[in-house]
Design a protein around this motif. Structure first.
Motif: not given
Length: 427
Positions: A82-92, A239-255
């Motif tokens: 849902s967001v851009a980033g680096s230094g990923a960690r995985i949880t099992l 899903r509605w949380p997917d749409f919400l994530g895209r709204r937050l990433g669409s600006g104005p300004g950075p996510q």
């Protein structure tokens, strides 16, 4: 709200055998989290310093018990960030399993298409510097930092190889995405040729977190099958949380916020669901599935219709509106103690579905009145007002109805996300 009783919803899942002995074992199990090793803590600190950002949760489903067993197989799963980033960690997660989980290899790659990885992007995943990890029953393991970046809305493929019989798996049954299974160890394959079996569930994989250069926190969407995306189109992230994530990433300004979906089909606020794959109650899982997410700032709490539809009050007695209100107050108190805000969402109408009765509708109306007027929540999202039929407020708007009169279609999911005042969210 995936179906729990006859007539509850369309698209019923096959009835599964009860597992009373397993449920008893899980009820008494102390659930722990495997701490990060010293090496992992150091590498995480270095990554965070180098990236000059905030570690947030990018993807993290709610997990349950009752999944299938695997033996000498590779499981390849899609993770939609849902967001851009680096230094990923995985949880099992082996949180809801009763035996230790041995994982011999894990890798992550950028998805090309389907189960195929983009050549040259595969990165091995280590846990405390080791590529083999054994996770005790009731526990989870967080990986070392993986040198891979992801964009908002981009898909990664996480592949894990289990060499021996796992026993009943910790899983998320209704992924509304495709997972790929192969015999033997194929974690390093770019090709999907060996992955001859597909499913629509996630197994053992419970989280992706990243260091984001712009986001300052995580929003957790916490709920049941409506939040989980029941009846949304598979692999389309509608899903509605997917749409919400895209709204937050669409600006104005950075996510400024990531969004993770902690919905579980059939889940209830007050009581565990008899179907094991629909999860323990919100009262039991909220601390882990909501407050335990990296960077959590806000939780959108949208749950309770399964309690009402099944008349499932505490201690086996009939439900009252006050029972649900007391449950909400408990969750709000836990969040406040963790300095997390809870935003309440009103429960949507369901006339025409098997859940609907006049008595159940009266409880829904009383609960919604309290959500709107009590001032207990940090803010309110009125999904009921957005989604109801203007000519019949006890029913979903036909334009948003998937056909079972309780779950929205893709257009309805978007309408839900669009109804959220982004000023409610703490950025």
């Amino acid at each position: 709200m995936s179906p729990e009783k006859e007539g509850t919803t369309a698209g019923r899942r096959p009835r599964r055998r009860s597992l009373p002995s397993v449920l008893g074992a899980l009820t008494g199990m102390v659930l722990t989290v495997v701490p990060l090793s010293t090496a992992n803590v150091a590498s995480a600190a270095v990554s965070s310093s180098q990236s000059k950002g905030t570690r947030v949760s990018a993807w993290s489903p709610g997990m349950t018990t009752g999944g299938p067993s695997f033996d000498n197989q590779t499981i390849r799963m899609v993770v939609h960030s849902s967001v851009a980033g680096s230094g990923a960690r995985i949880t099992l997660s082996n949180r809801y399993s009763t035996t230790p989980l041995d994982v011999s290899a894990v890798d992550v790659a950028v998805q090309a298409s389907g189960g195929e990885a983009t050549r040259g992007t595969t990165r091995n995943v280590a846990f405390g510097g080791l590529h083999h990890v054994t996770i005790p029953a009731g526990s989870e393991a967080v990986s070392d930092v993986v040198p891979i970046s992801v964009s908002a809305g981009e898909n990664l493929l996480v592949s894990l190889y289990v060499p021996d019989t796992t026993g009943m798996s910790t899983w998320h049954s209704d992924a509304f995405d495709t997972s790929y299974i192969a015999s033997g160890n194929h974690t390093g394959d770019d090709s999907a040729a060996a992955f001859g079996t597909t499913t629509t569930s996630w197994y053992f994989l419970a989280g992706l977190d990243v260091v984001s250069p712009t986001a300052r926190g995580t929003v957790v969407a916490f709920g049941d099958s409506i939040t989980d995306g029941y009846h949304s189109s598979t692999g389309t992230y509608t899903r509605w949380p997917d749409f919400l994530g895209r709204r937050l990433g669409s600006g104005p300004g950075p996510q400024r916020l990531s969004v993770v979906d902690s919905g579980i089909g059939g889940n209830r606020v007050l009581t565990d669901v008899p179907n094991l794959w629909q999860g323990v109650s919100a009262l039991k899982r909220f601390g882990h599935d909501a407050l335990g997410r990296p960077g959590v700032k806000d939780v959108i709490l949208f749950e309770g219709i399964n309690d009402i539809g099944n008349n499932a009050g505490p201690d086996g007695r009939p439900l009252t509106a006050q029972d649900l209100i007391n449950g909400y107050r408990t969750l709000i108190g836990e969040a406040r103690a963790a300095h997390v805000r809870v935003i309440g969402a009103t429960l949507m109408p369901d006339q025409g579905n098997g859940y609907f009765t006049p008595a159940a509708e009266a409880i829904r109306q009383d609960v919604n009145h309290w959500i709107r007027t009590s001032g207990a929540f940090a803010g309110v999202i009125d999904f009921d007002r957005t989604m109801r039929d203007p000519s019949n407020p006890a029913a979903l708007n036909p334009a948003y109805d998937s056909g079972d009169h309780i779950h929205p279609n893709d257009e309805g999911m978007k309408a839900m996300a669009d109804a959220i005042d982004l000023r409610l969210l703490r950025t």
